[in-house]
Write a protein that holds these residues in place. Structure first.
Motif, mmCIF file in Angstrom:
data_model
loop_
_atom_site.group_PDB
_atom_site.id
_atom_site.type_symbol
_atom_site.label_atom_id
_atom_site.label_comp_id
_atom_site.label_asym_id
_atom_site.label_seq_id
_atom_site.Cartn_x
_atom_site.Cartn_y
_atom_site.Cartn_z
ATOM 1 N N GLY A 53 -39.203 15.661 38.234
ATOM 2 C CA GLY A 53 -39.217 16.173 36.874
ATOM 3 C C GLY A 53 -40.060 15.289 35.986
ATOM 4 O O GLY A 53 -40.226 14.096 36.260
ATOM 5 N N ASP A 54 -40.613 15.867 34.922
ATOM 6 C CA ASP A 54 -41.474 15.119 34.006
ATOM 7 C C ASP A 54 -40.702 14.421 32.897
ATOM 8 O O ASP A 54 -41.168 13.435 32.349
ATOM 9 C CB ASP A 54 -42.519 16.045 33.382
ATOM 10 C CG ASP A 54 -43.511 16.546 34.418
ATOM 11 O OD1 ASP A 54 -43.842 15.779 35.355
ATOM 12 O OD2 ASP A 54 -43.954 17.706 34.300
ATOM 13 N N SER A 55 -39.524 14.954 32.558
ATOM 14 C CA SER A 55 -38.745 14.348 31.474
ATOM 15 C C SER A 55 -37.260 14.569 31.724
ATOM 16 O O SER A 55 -36.855 15.490 32.447
ATOM 17 C CB SER A 55 -39.129 14.973 30.124
ATOM 18 O OG SER A 55 -38.662 16.315 30.067
ATOM 19 N N GLU A 56 -36.469 13.715 31.100
ATOM 20 C CA GLU A 56 -35.023 13.864 31.218
ATOM 21 C C GLU A 56 -34.566 15.190 30.603
ATOM 22 O O GLU A 56 -33.658 15.844 31.127
ATOM 23 C CB GLU A 56 -34.305 12.693 30.557
ATOM 24 C CG GLU A 56 -32.803 12.740 30.767
ATOM 25 C CD GLU A 56 -32.084 11.492 30.316
ATOM 26 O OE1 GLU A 56 -30.918 11.633 29.894
ATOM 27 O OE2 GLU A 56 -32.648 10.390 30.380
ATOM 28 N N GLU A 57 -35.211 15.589 29.522
ATOM 29 C CA GLU A 57 -34.860 16.855 28.881
ATOM 30 C C GLU A 57 -35.060 18.022 29.850
ATOM 31 O O GLU A 57 -34.239 18.940 29.905
ATOM 32 C CB GLU A 57 -35.672 17.069 27.602
ATOM 33 C CG GLU A 57 -35.377 16.082 26.503
ATOM 34 C CD GLU A 57 -35.984 14.699 26.717
ATOM 35 O OE1 GLU A 57 -36.998 14.582 27.461
ATOM 36 O OE2 GLU A 57 -35.432 13.729 26.162
ATOM 37 N N GLU A 58 -36.167 17.983 30.601
ATOM 38 C CA GLU A 58 -36.452 19.030 31.573
ATOM 39 C C GLU A 58 -35.369 19.073 32.662
ATOM 40 O O GLU A 58 -34.886 20.154 33.018
ATOM 41 C CB GLU A 58 -37.817 18.762 32.207
ATOM 42 C CG GLU A 58 -38.169 19.674 33.352
ATOM 43 C CD GLU A 58 -39.432 19.222 34.085
ATOM 44 O OE1 GLU A 58 -39.677 19.777 35.164
ATOM 45 O OE2 GLU A 58 -40.153 18.319 33.603
ATOM 46 N N ILE A 59 -34.983 17.917 33.165
ATOM 47 C CA ILE A 59 -33.976 17.855 34.224
ATOM 48 C C ILE A 59 -32.603 18.256 33.682
ATOM 49 O O ILE A 59 -31.850 18.973 34.349
ATOM 50 C CB ILE A 59 -33.944 16.447 34.857
ATOM 51 C CG1 ILE A 59 -35.270 16.169 35.571
ATOM 52 C CG2 ILE A 59 -32.771 16.286 35.809
ATOM 53 C CD1 ILE A 59 -35.574 17.113 36.729
ATOM 54 N N ARG A 60 -32.283 17.830 32.468
ATOM 55 C CA ARG A 60 -30.999 18.250 31.860
ATOM 56 C C ARG A 60 -30.949 19.769 31.704
ATOM 57 O O ARG A 60 -29.926 20.395 31.985
ATOM 58 C CB ARG A 60 -30.802 17.575 30.502
ATOM 59 C CG ARG A 60 -30.393 16.132 30.603
ATOM 60 C CD ARG A 60 -30.181 15.517 29.212
ATOM 61 N NE ARG A 60 -29.792 14.141 29.314
ATOM 62 C CZ ARG A 60 -28.546 13.713 29.491
ATOM 63 N NH1 ARG A 60 -27.558 14.574 29.578
ATOM 64 N NH2 ARG A 60 -28.289 12.421 29.576
ATOM 65 N N ALA A 61 -32.050 20.356 31.261
ATOM 66 C CA ALA A 61 -32.101 21.815 31.095
ATOM 67 C C ALA A 61 -31.943 22.508 32.443
ATOM 68 O O ALA A 61 -31.235 23.518 32.554
ATOM 69 C CB ALA A 61 -33.402 22.222 30.416
#
Length: 93
Positions: A53-61
């Protein structure tokens, strides 16, 4: 890359429909190339996932789509890391 650590909020019976739905979600993430490795922790109190994943926000989503999250069966902790060595060279940026 991220390590996702899940902790079950209750005892999980492997015959529950939510487990089947969770495993289908996991399969989908593997098919998309998002997950690298996953499995239950020992003892059976949660699980671990290594994910691209590129960002934590992306993985959280992404993980909000997990039926375990939807039904409150598990909570998640996210740790970002940059592999410097791996058995498979394509895992190292």
């Amino acid at each position: 890359m991220f390590i996702i650590s899940s902790t079950y909020t209750r005892i999980v019976d492997l015959s529950e429909a939510v487990v089947t739905e969770h495993l289908a979600f996991v399969d989908h993430c593997y098919n998309q190339g998002r997950f690298v490795a996953s499995g239950p922790r020992q003892p059976f109190t949660g699980g671990l996932i290594i994910a691209h994943g590129d960002s934590e926000e992306e993985i959280r989503a992404l993980m909000q789509n997990d039926p375990f999250a939807r039904d409150g069966v598990a909570t998640y902790e996210f740790t970002r890391f940059r592999p410097s060595r791996a058995i498979y060279p394509d895992l190292v940026p």
